[in-house]
Design a protein around this motif. Structure first.
Motif, PDB file in Angstrom:
ATOM      1  N   GLY A 112       0.694   9.677  -5.725  1.00 37.69           N
ATOM      2  CA  GLY A 112       1.145   8.461  -6.383  1.00 37.69           C
ATOM      3  C   GLY A 112       0.029   7.665  -7.019  1.00 37.69           C
ATOM      4  O   GLY A 112      -1.151   7.821  -6.685  1.00 37.69           O
ATOM      5  N   ASN A 116      -3.144   2.766  -1.149  1.00 38.25           N
ATOM      6  CA  ASN A 116      -2.470   2.394   0.086  1.00 38.25           C
ATOM      7  C   ASN A 116      -3.503   2.304   1.208  1.00 38.25           C
ATOM      8  O   ASN A 116      -4.649   2.728   1.056  1.00 38.25           O
ATOM      9  CB  ASN A 116      -1.355   3.376   0.435  1.00 38.25           C
ATOM     10  N   SER A 142       0.869   2.998  -4.142  1.00 34.55           N
ATOM     11  CA  SER A 142       1.665   2.039  -4.908  1.00 34.55           C
ATOM     12  C   SER A 142       0.730   1.136  -5.687  1.00 34.55           C
ATOM     13  O   SER A 142      -0.361   0.797  -5.213  1.00 34.55           O
ATOM     14  CB  SER A 142       2.521   1.201  -3.957  1.00 34.55           C
ATOM     15  N   ARG A 144       1.616  -1.861  -6.406  1.00 29.52           N
ATOM     16  CA  ARG A 144       1.886  -3.225  -5.956  1.00 29.52           C
ATOM     17  C   ARG A 144       0.663  -3.772  -5.221  1.00 29.52           C
ATOM     18  O   ARG A 144      -0.032  -3.043  -4.517  1.00 29.52           O
ATOM     19  CB  ARG A 144       3.107  -3.248  -5.045  1.00 29.52           C
ATOM     20  N   ARG A 167       4.159  -3.171   1.835  1.00 34.29           N
ATOM     21  CA  ARG A 167       3.683  -2.918   0.471  1.00 34.29           C
ATOM     22  C   ARG A 167       4.624  -3.475  -0.590  1.00 34.29           C
ATOM     23  O   ARG A 167       4.722  -2.954  -1.704  1.00 34.29           O
ATOM     24  CB  ARG A 167       3.439  -1.426   0.241  1.00 34.29           C
ATOM     25  N   ASN A 169       7.817  -3.406  -0.606  1.00 35.76           N
ATOM     26  CA  ASN A 169       9.032  -2.604  -0.772  1.00 35.76           C
ATOM     27  C   ASN A 169       9.907  -2.809   0.466  1.00 35.76           C
ATOM     28  O   ASN A 169      10.129  -1.898   1.261  1.00 35.76           O
ATOM     29  CB  ASN A 169       8.666  -1.131  -0.948  1.00 35.76           C
TER      30      ASN A 169
END
Length: 366
Positions: A112, A116, A142, A144, A167, A169
């Protein structure tokens, strides 16, 4: 018109003051600046010679000794984005014999885009990290920028616990044990999975998970008498929580919460549900907690046994007088110095506090 605006302004100030000042301010406290000119001292720990290792969120590791700062080389590549960067740091309980240093950081390694939370260990050789080993990497990555979690604690049996936030989500990660994020994890000190972890036999589960249903735990500490793992975590608007972590338990996020969306709307109608744990304590309004430690020394008299939690939002150190697991009183310490990021009790028994854009200060009771 001017009068009306003035009145509105005073009302808003009153509301904000009440929100911030609901707990009394303790004036019998002072501080001494030990390490100056730090930006975001996310974590710090003491070496056996009483020098300090300090993480700066921006990706630096500082060795502070005899009043001097040395920047350590050999760090892994650190992904700095939003709340992510170089985060917590602790020593192995048997550091004097094995030399292992454990730390958390955001990394782009793995699947991804983005990054993280990663847990690693290494050894310090002069001014360089060596023997770097990645013990756990949350996935997928991610882009984010929020909720990396990331406190680290060893218990008295030598297990390593760490937190990873959801995160950003919330509707997917926290309640799903087949996914990383929104969890507290437990590993052996070498990164292997303990055989008695609660989900080791659950198909497709992340076997390192110890508890789930968390939002963003940025405080974690070991109770000095009970050996329990205590955490706190950021709620949304309201609903920051203190929890005692138990094996396999579900702490409810986002199904239950004492908070609401930042917009003021609700995302849940319930604060309790069977099979989900209630917090030991929650804040409303949120204080944005970070850092956590018990006073277990005799340096502060009858404060021994009190719990300390930093406030990023209101810029003070929140002190809890505890009676077992019951909060008897909250008081504010070190007001107005800056955002309190990290809290540790030093080997000398004094409390040390990492404050953004200031440094690390020693707590002194007058």
């Amino acid at each position: 018109m001017k009068l009306r605006l003035t009145v509105i302004g005073l009302i808003l100030i009153s509301i904000l003051t009440c929100a911030q000042d609901k707990n009394p301010s303790n004036k019998e406290i002072g501080h001494e600046i030990i390490v100056s000119e730090l930006t975001i001292p996310w974590g710090f720990t003491f070496l056996p010679d009483d020098s300090m290792l300090i993480t700066e969120k921006t990706g630096e590791l500082i060795h502070f000794k005899n009043g001097n700062k040395t920047y350590i080389s050999g760090l892994p590549e650190i992904y700095v984005r939003g709340q992510g960067g170089f985060m917590d740091i602790i020593l192995h309980p048997n550091y004097k014999n094995n030399g292992w240093i454990y730390f958390s950081y955001a990394s782009t390694e793995g699947k991804g885009n983005g990054g993280n939370t990663t847990i690693a260990r290494a050894k310090l050789n002069d001014d360089t990290l060596t023997n770097l080993e990645v013990l756990y990497k949350a996935s997928p990555n991610s882009r984010r920028g929020q909720h990396f979690g990331s406190r680290l604690v060893f218990d008295k049996e030598g297990y390593l616990y760490f937190s990873i936030g959801d995160r950003g989500n919330r509707d997917v990660n926290p309640q799903d044990i087949t996914r990383d994020c929104g969890k507290v994890y437990r590993l052996n000190d070498d990164g292997t999975i303990p055989e008695d972890n609660p989900f080791v036999d659950v198909q497709n589960a992340k076997r390192a998970i110890y508890s789930y249903g968390h939002r963003n735990p940025q405080g974690m500490t070991l109770h000095p008498e009970t050996n329990e793992i205590w955490t706190h975590e950021h709620g949304p608007k309201g609903g920051d929580e203190i929890n005692i972590i138990e094996k396999g338990k579900n702490y409810g996020w986002p199904v239950i919460s004492y908070g609401i969306n930042y917009s003021g709307t609700k995302f849940t109608e319930i604060t309790k549900k069977e099979g989900m744990e209630q917090p030991l304590h929650y804040w409303n309004p949120s204080i944005a907690p970070s850092g956590m430690a018990f006073i277990s020394s005799d340096k502060y008299g009858d404060w021994k046994g009190n719990l300390l939690v930093g406030s990023l939002k209101f810029q003070y150190l929140d002190m809890f007088t505890m009676e077992g697991k019951k909060v008897m009183k909250e008081e504010r310490l070190l007001e107005g110095l800056g955002r309190v990021r990290s809290v540790e009790q030093g080997p000398d028994g004094y409390i040390y506090v990492g404050i953004e854009n200031l440094g690390i200060v020693k707590l002194i009771r007058k």
